[in-house]
Design a protein around this motif. Sequence first.
Motif, PDB file in Angstrom:
ATOM      1  N   ASP A  10      43.382  39.379  29.569  1.00  0.00           N
ATOM      2  CA  ASP A  10      42.137  39.967  30.275  1.00  0.00           C
ATOM      3  C   ASP A  10      41.376  40.769  29.411  1.00  0.00           C
ATOM      4  O   ASP A  10      40.086  40.884  29.445  1.00  0.00           O
ATOM      5  CB  ASP A  10      42.581  40.861  31.296  1.00  0.00           C
ATOM      6  CG  ASP A  10      42.629  40.363  32.722  1.00  0.00           C
ATOM      7  OD1 ASP A  10      41.981  38.956  32.838  1.00  0.00           O
ATOM      8  OD2 ASP A  10      42.842  40.773  33.749  1.00  0.00           O
TER       9      ASP A  10
ATOM     10  N   THR B  44      45.789  36.923  33.305  1.00  0.00           N
ATOM     11  CA  THR B  44      46.398  38.199  33.412  1.00  0.00           C
ATOM     12  C   THR B  44      47.042  38.771  32.118  1.00  0.00           C
ATOM     13  O   THR B  44      46.791  39.996  32.293  1.00  0.00           O
ATOM     14  CB  THR B  44      47.514  38.067  34.529  1.00  0.00           C
ATOM     15  OG1 THR B  44      48.308  37.135  34.150  1.00  0.00           O
ATOM     16  CG2 THR B  44      47.002  38.042  36.041  1.00  0.00           C
ATOM     17  N   GLN B  45      47.598  38.139  31.296  1.00  0.00           N
ATOM     18  CA  GLN B  45      47.956  38.779  30.099  1.00  0.00           C
ATOM     19  C   GLN B  45      47.020  38.784  29.171  1.00  0.00           C
ATOM     20  O   GLN B  45      47.315  39.494  28.151  1.00  0.00           O
ATOM     21  CB  GLN B  45      49.220  37.713  29.655  1.00  0.00           C
ATOM     22  CG  GLN B  45      50.229  37.519  30.466  1.00  0.00           C
ATOM     23  CD  GLN B  45      51.002  38.913  30.643  1.00  0.00           C
ATOM     24  OE1 GLN B  45      51.236  39.695  29.659  1.00  0.00           O
ATOM     25  NE2 GLN B  45      51.394  39.354  31.862  1.00  0.00           N
TER      26      GLN B  45
ATOM     27  N   GLN C 286      38.861  35.533  39.695  1.00  0.00           N
ATOM     28  CA  GLN C 286      39.836  35.351  38.629  1.00  0.00           C
ATOM     29  C   GLN C 286      39.372  34.445  37.363  1.00  0.00           C
ATOM     30  O   GLN C 286      39.091  33.292  37.847  1.00  0.00           O
ATOM     31  CB  GLN C 286      41.104  34.941  38.904  1.00  0.00           C
ATOM     32  CG  GLN C 286      42.319  34.701  38.059  1.00  0.00           C
ATOM     33  CD  GLN C 286      42.766  35.914  37.302  1.00  0.00           C
ATOM     34  OE1 GLN C 286      43.159  37.130  38.033  1.00  0.00           O
ATOM     35  NE2 GLN C 286      42.736  36.228  36.004  1.00  0.00           N
TER      36      GLN C 286
END
Length: 79
Positions: free
Chosen positions: A50, A47-48, A34
């Motif tokens: 990527d 995550t928002q 990650q």
Amino acid sequence: IRIMHPFGWVNIDSSRTAAEVESDFRHGMGLNVQVLRSSGNLWLATTQTDNWTLQQLNESGKQAGKEIFQFPEERIEED
């Protein structure tokens, strides 16, 4: 790192997105990674974001650090 994938390269160039780098680790080496980005004193999962390039993530982190550590100008009022 893993016997299944004993050798490999991952391109971590600033023009690549976080999703591309994560995908290369997963498919090329069998590792789930990650990418995190700095936001002041915090590390946030991308995550928002990527789809942002690593350069964009670095610039965002630099800007967040400047905003947190800026002090307002002191104003001296005269009588």
